[in-house]
Design an enzyme around this catalytic site. Structure first.
Site, PDB file in Angstrom:
ATOM      1  N   TYR A 162     -14.575  -4.567   2.576  1.00 29.98           N
ATOM      2  CA  TYR A 162     -13.229  -5.016   2.226  1.00 29.98           C
ATOM      3  C   TYR A 162     -13.166  -6.515   2.471  1.00 29.98           C
ATOM      4  O   TYR A 162     -13.482  -6.981   3.573  1.00 29.98           O
ATOM      5  CB  TYR A 162     -12.156  -4.307   3.070  1.00 29.98           C
ATOM      6  N   TYR A 164       0.809  -1.222   0.000  1.00 32.16           N
ATOM      7  CA  TYR A 164       0.000   0.000   0.000  1.00 32.16           C
ATOM      8  C   TYR A 164       0.842   1.271   0.000  1.00 32.16           C
ATOM      9  O   TYR A 164       0.448   2.275   0.587  1.00 32.16           O
ATOM     10  CB  TYR A 164      -0.935   0.038   1.225  1.00 32.16           C
ATOM     11  N   ASP A 215     -17.687 -12.727   6.548  1.00 35.07           N
ATOM     12  CA  ASP A 215     -16.233 -12.588   6.521  1.00 35.07           C
ATOM     13  C   ASP A 215     -15.825 -12.036   7.883  1.00 35.07           C
ATOM     14  O   ASP A 215     -15.840 -10.827   8.106  1.00 35.07           O
ATOM     15  CB  ASP A 215     -15.837 -11.638   5.381  1.00 35.07           C
ATOM     16  N   LYS A 246      -6.675 -13.649  10.117  1.00 34.89           N
ATOM     17  CA  LYS A 246      -5.956 -12.737  11.013  1.00 34.89           C
ATOM     18  C   LYS A 246      -5.645 -13.327  12.398  1.00 34.89           C
ATOM     19  O   LYS A 246      -4.604 -13.939  12.573  1.00 34.89           O
ATOM     20  CB  LYS A 246      -6.700 -11.410  11.109  1.00 34.89           C
TER      21      LYS A 246
HETATM   22  C1  LIG Z   1      -7.601  -8.594   6.223  1.00 39.39           C
HETATM   23  C2  LIG Z   1      -8.893  -9.004   5.694  1.00 39.39           C
HETATM   24  C3  LIG Z   1      -8.997  -9.917   4.628  1.00 39.39           C
HETATM   25  C4  LIG Z   1      -7.801 -10.434   3.887  1.00 39.39           C
HETATM   26  O1  LIG Z   1      -6.965 -11.222   4.659  1.00 39.39           O
HETATM   27  P1  LIG Z   1      -5.446 -11.461   4.187  1.00 39.39           P
HETATM   28  O2  LIG Z   1      -4.929 -12.477   5.159  1.00 39.39           O
HETATM   29  O3  LIG Z   1      -4.762 -10.131   4.295  1.00 39.39           O
HETATM   30  O4  LIG Z   1      -5.490 -11.954   2.787  1.00 39.39           O
HETATM   31  C5  LIG Z   1     -10.257 -10.322   4.230  1.00 39.39           C
HETATM   32  N1  LIG Z   1     -11.358  -9.853   4.840  1.00 39.39           N
HETATM   33  C6  LIG Z   1     -11.305  -8.976   5.858  1.00 39.39           C
HETATM   34  C7  LIG Z   1     -12.579  -8.521   6.510  1.00 39.39           C
HETATM   35  C8  LIG Z   1     -10.074  -8.506   6.319  1.00 39.39           C
HETATM   36  O5  LIG Z   1     -10.028  -7.612   7.310  1.00 39.39           O
END
Ligand SMILES: *Cc1c(COP(=O)(O)O)cnc(C)c1O
Length: 398
Positions: free
Chosen positions: A133, A6, A223, A250
């Site tokens: 996102y 970024y 997600d 994460k």
């Molecule tokens: C960080 C994130 C992702 C992507 O995860 P990566 O391990 O960075 O590929 C997907 N969805 C959400 C909501 C996120 O915060």
């Protein structure tokens, strides 16, 4: 040389070089900084955690990794068993991958193929939220609503396979009324939209989404890569409204190793379970089910349970609310607090320019973006340290 994430490499300022890390602290050669970002929201137990280190070291003595194609092993089996028991409802089927973006891709693929396997070939569309996102790979960018994607829009034009709506019940109802027979899933970051600006919305929206998904036979995908493991003040938002597919990442490994999981319920799993080989899920990241990642993830969940992390998160929220109460400034548009997340949204991004340097001088590592100054601290943070993070934010405006 490293190409940093970024960043416009031409104008990027030198990154802080970390030489050690322990608990909530990052150490540079000459400074110690509280990590108020938890390394992109993942390091919930802090750095160099003795228990987490111990399980990784123990697994390392056996093997670091074997592929999951045709092979299996205890760490992956134990983690999937744990998740099956620990996650709500019949979210029982764990598909591992190496990152959150890939795990979201897998969820979207599952949702699409679920209907293709049933012969419902018209269900190619995905419903998603504005400001969503879901990752940086191409399909997740398309499903997301991210400015970083706009160069792709310029190249290809807007996709008619993804519909974005605001997190409002009326918009949801309209979208379902119009497109229900073309949708395979509705995907959302539940309650808290992270990278889209720490935007928070009410659970009633998700309850209505669950009803509409049931009514029209559309899959609900959460997600929870960012929101999972307590960040919203709920263990998982899936504890409040049950999705058909849940994506975790994460904090899954306590921030130790990149790993993620797409967890499907019984209904989705059965949509693939068939004598027809072409109904199988054709996906398999090389490092899925990595043994070090799975063993540390299992220990991370055990710590989360045994040490009552939900009460730690409630305390973080309490202290944050207390500290931020009555704080305002004409440059601030809104202060939002939910669980282990606090966000100060300003009107003008110029207002927080230079904050990272300022925070660093006050012993805090922070990484504001666009109009958002935020903290998502490790849950093991002490009261004094949390207050230091919050007072540094307030001091910037004084
Ligand atoms: C960080 C994130 C992702 C992507 O995860 P990566 O391990 O960075 O590929 C997907 N969805 C959400 C909501 C996120 O915060």
């Amino acid at each position: 040389m490293i190409w940093y994430p970024y960043e416009q490499m031409k104008t990027m300022k030198a990154p802080y070089k970390i030489v050690d890390a322990e608990g909530v602290y990052l150490y540079t050669e000459d400074q110690k900084l509280i990590d108020s970002v938890s390394s992109w929201w993942s390091v919930i137990h802090g750095y160099k955690h003795p228990e987490l280190n111990r399980v990784i070291e123990a697994q390392l003595k056996k093997f670091a990794h074997v592929m999951l194609g045709g092979l299996t092993h205890d760490p992956a089996e134990k983690l999937s068993e744990k998740l099956q028991n620990w996650l709500p409802g019949d979210l029982d089927y764990c598909f591992f991958s190496d990152s959150g973006s890939v795990a979201v891709e897998v969820a979207l693929k599952m949702a699409l193929q679920y209907y293709m396997n049933r012969g419902e070939h018209q269900r190619t569309m995905v419903l998603a939220l504005e400001h969503a996102y879901h990752g940086d790979t191409f399909k997740t960018m398309e499903v997301g609503d991210d400015e970083d994607y706009h160069f792709v829009l310029k190249a290809y034009g807007k996709s008619d396979q993804v519909l974005h709506i605001p997190a409002e019940i009326s918009a949801l109802e309209q979208a379902f009324a119009k497109y229900h027979d073309r949708l395979n899933c509705f995907i959302a970051e539940p309650l808290l939209q992270g990278a889209g600006g720490m935007r928070m919305y009410d659970i009633s929206f998700l309850k209505r989404a669950r009803q509409l998904c049931d009514q029209y036979g559309v899959l609900l995908v959460f997600d929870e890569v960012a929101t999972g493991f307590g960040r919203t003040g709920n263990r998982f938002v899936a504890d409040l409204v049950l999705p058909d597919i849940l994506v975790l990442g994460k904090a899954l490994t306590g921030g130790y190793i990149g790993h993620a999981v797409t967890v499907a319920n019984q209904k989705v799993y059965e949509g693939f379970y068939d004598d027809n080989p072409s109904h199988a899920l054709m996906h398999g990241p090389t490092f899925m089910g990595n043994a070090l990642a799975c063993s540390v993830a299992l220990k991370s969940i055990e710590l989360f349970e045994e040490q009552d992390y939900m009460s730690k998160i409630r305390r973080i929220e309490e202290i944050t609310r207390h500290e931020m109460e009555g704080f305002s400034d004409p440059r601030i548009k809104e202060i939002r607090i939910m669980g282990g997340c606090v966000c100060v949204e300003v009107y003008d991004p110029g207002t927080i320019k230079g904050y990272q340097q300022f925070a660093c001088e006050h012993g805090v590592f922070s990484r504001p973006f666009l109009n958002y100054l935020y903290a998502m601290v490790p849950y093991v943070i002490g009261e004094d340290e949390l207050i230091q993070v919050l007072r540094t934010m307030k001091k910037w405006f004084s």
